[in-house]
Design an enzyme around this catalytic site. Structure first.
Site, PDB file in Angstrom:
ATOM      1  N   HIS A 222      92.472  55.892   5.457  1.00 20.24           N
ATOM      2  CA  HIS A 222      91.876  55.369   6.683  1.00 20.24           C
ATOM      3  C   HIS A 222      90.599  56.103   7.071  1.00 20.24           C
ATOM      4  O   HIS A 222      90.467  57.307   6.868  1.00 20.24           O
ATOM      5  CB  HIS A 222      92.889  55.463   7.829  1.00 20.24           C
ATOM      6  CG  HIS A 222      93.371  56.867   8.064  1.00 20.24           C
ATOM      7  ND1 HIS A 222      92.747  57.743   8.906  1.00 20.24           N
ATOM      8  CD2 HIS A 222      94.419  57.546   7.528  1.00 20.24           C
ATOM      9  CE1 HIS A 222      93.385  58.901   8.904  1.00 20.24           C
ATOM     10  NE2 HIS A 222      94.403  58.812   8.072  1.00 20.24           N
ATOM     11  N   ASP A 223      89.655  55.347   7.619  1.00 20.66           N
ATOM     12  CA  ASP A 223      88.426  55.890   8.208  1.00 20.66           C
ATOM     13  C   ASP A 223      87.521  56.587   7.203  1.00 20.66           C
ATOM     14  O   ASP A 223      86.659  57.382   7.581  1.00 20.66           O
ATOM     15  CB  ASP A 223      88.757  56.847   9.366  1.00 20.66           C
ATOM     16  CG  ASP A 223      89.614  56.187  10.426  1.00 20.66           C
ATOM     17  OD1 ASP A 223      89.140  55.233  11.055  1.00 20.66           O
ATOM     18  OD2 ASP A 223      90.771  56.623  10.608  1.00 20.66           O
TER      19      ASP A 223
ATOM     20  N   GLY B 221      92.162  60.767   4.777  1.00 21.08           N
ATOM     21  CA  GLY B 221      91.496  60.109   5.888  1.00 21.08           C
ATOM     22  C   GLY B 221      90.266  60.839   6.385  1.00 21.08           C
ATOM     23  O   GLY B 221      90.143  62.057   6.257  1.00 21.08           O
TER      24      GLY B 221
END
Length: 293
Positions: free
Chosen positions: A121-122, A139
């Site tokens: 994520h991200d 992440g």
């Protein structure tokens, strides 16, 4: 005209470009956008708010857009945005962003992700990168353009890999990797400049020579110590040695940012916005379910 195998399940709300090929037993969710000339081999899953540009190829077992594996994620409609001309080999996974991390995971153009790569994520991943088998990007990382990583590299969250760097296989990356350098070993450190990689991108001899001299001054065995301030002193010496080309200026900016502004050698760590409250739901629930003595 697109081709969809009869055994594939493509939601009516999904948006498909021209000449998209979707193989047997694939699943495409309602919020997915797939660009022209993409090819999904068999058993590919694409869900969530995932936008895929044109001419991407997804091999069997690829899973894109499932919820982040992050206890701070609270079910928001976050995105996974992918550019053009990428190849995702078997069992590559990529997750959308989280609410506190910017809500978007971005992947650029012309990348090659080999078997078992994970992009969490991200993450902000640039273009023209090659990630070999089982590379794991945690992440909130930033992977700049033209980065190559060998098999089974593990990258700690909030790390940055500078452009044109090479990370050797099995390396544990817990700090920012300077651009143009080879990062390897245990403990991992800068081992030289990525001359072969940069030559493939048409770096001229003068640029390579300047970077070799910078490596000798900043990272060679005869000068390195365990104290970050000494590296900053050597950066100052490099600046005072004479005119700097664009590559040396970027290398200096990158190092200063990681050491002076960063936390634990990771610049992005200083930019994080999450708090203990963002994680409290998970731990509070665990405490409620914990058997009482």
């Amino acid at each position: 005209m697109s081709s969809i195998h009869p055994s594939a399940c493509v939601d009516d709300k999904a948006q498909l470009g021209r000449d998209v090929e979707i193989g047997p037993h694939c699943y495409v969710g309602p919020d997915v956008v797939i660009g022209d000339a993409c090819r999904l081999h068999n058993n590919v899953t694409v869900v969530g708010a995932t936008r895929i540009g044109r001419n991407n190829e997804l091999f069997p077992g690829v899973v894109l857009g499932t919820p982040p594996q992050d206890i701070k994620y609270h079910g928001g409609k976050t995105e996974l945005i992918i550019g053009e001309d990428n190849i995702f080999r078997e069992h590559v996974t990529a997750h959308p962003g989280t609410e506190v991390g910017g809500a978007v995971t971005r992947i650029g153009n012309h990348n090659r992700f080999l078997v078992g790569v994970h992009i969490a994520h991200d993450v902000d991943l640039g273009s023209h990168c090659i990630l070999a088998n089982a590379v794991q990007i945690a992440g909130h990382c930033r992977i700049e353009d033209c980065v190559t990583m060998g098999g089974m590299v593990g990258v700690h969250h909030f790390c940055t890999a500078g452009r044109h760097c090479f990370v050797a296989g099995l390396t544990r990356v817990t700090v920012d990797v300077p651009p143009f350098m080879i990062f390897a070993g245990e403990p991992a450190r800068v081992r030289g400049i990525n001359a072969n990689g940069m030559s493939r991108w048409d770096f001229d001899d003068r640029s390579l020579q300047n970077l070799r001299l910078a490596f000798k001054l900043l990272f060679s065995r005869r000068v390195i110590t365990d104290e970050p301030n000494n590296l900053l002193n050597r950066v100052g010496q490099l600046e005072s040695n004479g005119p700097l080309d664009d590559n040396l200026r970027y290398l200096i900016t990158f190092i200063r940012r990681s050491i002076s502004d960063g936390v634990y050698g990771r610049y992005l760590e200083s930019q994080r916005h999450d708090t203990a409250e963002d994680r409290s739901g998970f731990y509070n629930q665990q405490l409620l379910e914990k058997p009482q003595p």
